[in-house]
Write a protein that holds these residues in place. Structure first.
Motif, short mmCIF file in Angstrom:
data_model
loop_
_atom_site.label_atom_id
_atom_site.label_comp_id
_atom_site.label_asym_id
_atom_site.label_seq_id
_atom_site.Cartn_x
_atom_site.Cartn_y
_atom_site.Cartn_z
N ALA A 65 53.20 84.88 67.48
CA ALA A 65 52.51 83.97 66.57
C ALA A 65 51.24 84.62 66.03
N ARG A 66 50.55 85.35 66.89
CA ARG A 66 49.35 86.04 66.44
C ARG A 66 49.70 87.06 65.37
N ASP A 67 50.80 87.79 65.58
CA ASP A 67 51.23 88.75 64.57
C ASP A 67 51.52 88.06 63.25
N LEU A 68 52.12 86.89 63.32
CA LEU A 68 52.41 86.13 62.11
C LEU A 68 51.12 85.76 61.39
N LEU A 69 50.13 85.30 62.13
CA LEU A 69 48.85 84.93 61.52
C LEU A 69 48.19 86.14 60.87
N ASN A 70 48.32 87.29 61.52
CA ASN A 70 47.68 88.49 61.00
C ASN A 70 48.29 88.95 59.69
N GLN A 71 49.51 88.52 59.39
CA GLN A 71 50.17 88.89 58.16
C GLN A 71 49.74 88.01 57.00
N GLN A 200 52.79 73.32 60.06
CA GLN A 200 53.72 73.88 61.04
C GLN A 200 54.08 75.31 60.64
N ASN A 201 54.09 76.18 61.64
CA ASN A 201 54.45 77.58 61.44
C ASN A 201 55.67 77.90 62.30
N GLN A 237 61.42 81.98 74.66
CA GLN A 237 60.99 82.72 75.84
C GLN A 237 60.76 84.20 75.53
N ASN A 238 61.67 84.80 74.78
CA ASN A 238 61.53 86.24 74.52
C ASN A 238 60.74 86.55 73.25
N GLY A 239 60.28 85.52 72.55
CA GLY A 239 59.40 85.74 71.42
C GLY A 239 60.11 86.04 70.11
N THR A 240 61.44 85.98 70.09
CA THR A 240 62.14 86.20 68.81
C THR A 240 62.00 84.98 67.91
N ALA A 241 61.69 83.83 68.49
CA ALA A 241 61.37 82.63 67.71
C ALA A 241 59.96 82.17 68.10
N VAL A 242 59.21 81.69 67.14
CA VAL A 242 57.85 81.23 67.37
C VAL A 242 57.66 79.91 66.64
N LEU A 243 57.12 78.91 67.35
CA LEU A 243 56.87 77.61 66.75
C LEU A 243 55.50 77.12 67.20
N PHE A 244 54.62 76.84 66.24
CA PHE A 244 53.33 76.25 66.56
C PHE A 244 52.83 75.52 65.32
N SER A 245 51.85 74.64 65.53
CA SER A 245 51.25 73.89 64.44
C SER A 245 49.74 73.90 64.59
N THR A 246 49.04 73.81 63.47
CA THR A 246 47.59 73.75 63.48
C THR A 246 47.11 72.50 62.76
N VAL A 252 36.48 69.90 64.18
CA VAL A 252 37.35 70.39 65.26
C VAL A 252 38.64 70.96 64.68
N ALA A 253 39.10 72.04 65.28
CA ALA A 253 40.41 72.61 64.96
C ALA A 253 41.26 72.60 66.22
N ALA A 254 42.56 72.38 66.05
CA ALA A 254 43.47 72.33 67.19
C ALA A 254 44.75 73.08 66.86
N ALA A 255 45.34 73.70 67.86
CA ALA A 255 46.63 74.37 67.70
C ALA A 255 47.56 73.90 68.81
N LEU A 256 48.78 73.56 68.45
CA LEU A 256 49.80 73.09 69.38
C LEU A 256 50.93 74.09 69.40
N SER A 257 51.30 74.56 70.57
CA SER A 257 52.38 75.55 70.66
C SER A 257 53.25 75.29 71.87
N ILE A 258 54.43 75.93 71.87
CA ILE A 258 55.39 75.80 72.96
C ILE A 258 55.45 77.12 73.72
N GLY A 259 55.43 77.04 75.05
CA GLY A 259 55.61 78.20 75.89
C GLY A 259 56.82 78.03 76.79
#
Length: 289
Positions: A65-71, A200-201, A237-246, A252-259
């Motif tokens: 997800a961080r890599d996605l944000l950096n793009q 949603q990202n 689990q292996n990071g090939t899919a990423v799902l989070f929302s901001t 205030v800022a919030a981020a919701l993600s699944i681990g």
């Protein structure tokens, strides 16, 4: 607000996602980092000290997800701000009457110092979190949510509560991650209602399929796997899919993600940061220069 966020380009800390090119947004790399969180209780050495490993603290999905944000082209950055003299700021104690501006999740108070939080009756056990001094595991919270079993608080060098990190219980999930997706949707709707500016990202895993082409021959094609596909849990689990929302408002800022951990148990994380406090710290820095 825009002037504040543009000034954050001077500093480099954790990413924050940007909602739109026109709107002010979240600090770059807003998601929690993937460093180990090691909790200790120096005041009560007889207690067992819980440890959260890298998988639980962030998982590979968060790195992706961080890599996605950096793009993203509208990146902003903020940095660990230096320690100022205590005389340069007014220390807020939690014993002061809470207001709408300083009310934080779980009954905490934004801007409270460590002693003030303890004055609320909250137990703080020291935690090591990379790049975040004065971090603690908070227990005996005034407004606990049963689904979230671990809540971390961060005060930084300024001794002001500006970040809250909440981990949910782990769920024995189905292969399509249906159970955690249900919880994700519930809390996403609540966060959107409270903070607004929902985005949603989703980065899908790419799957390979064999199909018949126009000539009737087998052909290998690749296509994105949707959210909730039969292998979604493993993909998270292996990071090939990423799902989070901001989500964010002016304060205030919030981020919701699944681990998903090594045992394929799923959980969600909510990461909150107080933008108003970060803005004030930046103003103090500019004033001191």
């Amino acid at each position: 607000m825009k002037n504040f966020l543009s000034m954050l380009l001077l500093f480099a800390c954790l990413p924050i996602s940007v909602a739109t090119a026109q709107d002010s947004a979240l600090p770059d790399n807003f998601l929690f980092d993937d460093s180990d969180i090691i909790v200790s209780a120096p005041e009560e050495p007889e207690e067992e000290q819980p440890v959260i490993d890298k998988e639980e603290a962030a998982a590979e999905a968060v790195s992706a997800a961080r890599d996605l944000l950096n793009q993203r082209p509208e990146k902003l950055r903020q940095a660990n701000l230096p320690l100022f003299s205590k005389s340069s700021k007014t220390t807020f104690r939690a014993s002061a009457a809470p207001t709408e501006a300083n009310e934080a999740p779980f009954g905490l108070l934004w801007g409270s110092d460590i002693a003030g939080t303890r004055d609320q009756g909250i137990k703080l056990s020291a935690a090591e979190m990379k790049d975040y001094p004065n971090s603690f595991l908070a227990q005996n919270l005034p407004k606990p949510i049963d689904f979230f079993e671990q809540v971390y608080v961060v005060y930084g060098d300024e001794d002001e509560l500006f970040r809250i990190l909440a981990y949910s219980k782990k769920i024995t999930d189905t292969a399509d991650a249906a159970k955690i997706l249900r919880q994700y949707d519930i809390y996403s709707a609540l966060l959107e209602k409270k903070y607004g500016h929902s985005e949603q990202n989703f980065t899908p895993a790419v799957i390979t399929k064999t199909v018949k082409n126009a000539q009737g021959r087998d052909e290998t094609v690749q296509e994105p796997a949707p959210i909730g596909n039969p292998n979604f849990l493993s993909q998270l689990q292996n990071g090939t899919a990423v799902l989070f929302s901001t989500y964010y408002n002016d304060n205030v800022a919030a981020a919701l993600s699944i681990g998903v951990d090594g045992d394929k148990k799923s959980y969600i994380v909510i990461d909150y940061k107080n933008l108003k406090i970060l803005k004030k710290q930046e103003a103090d820095m500019l004033d001191a220069l």
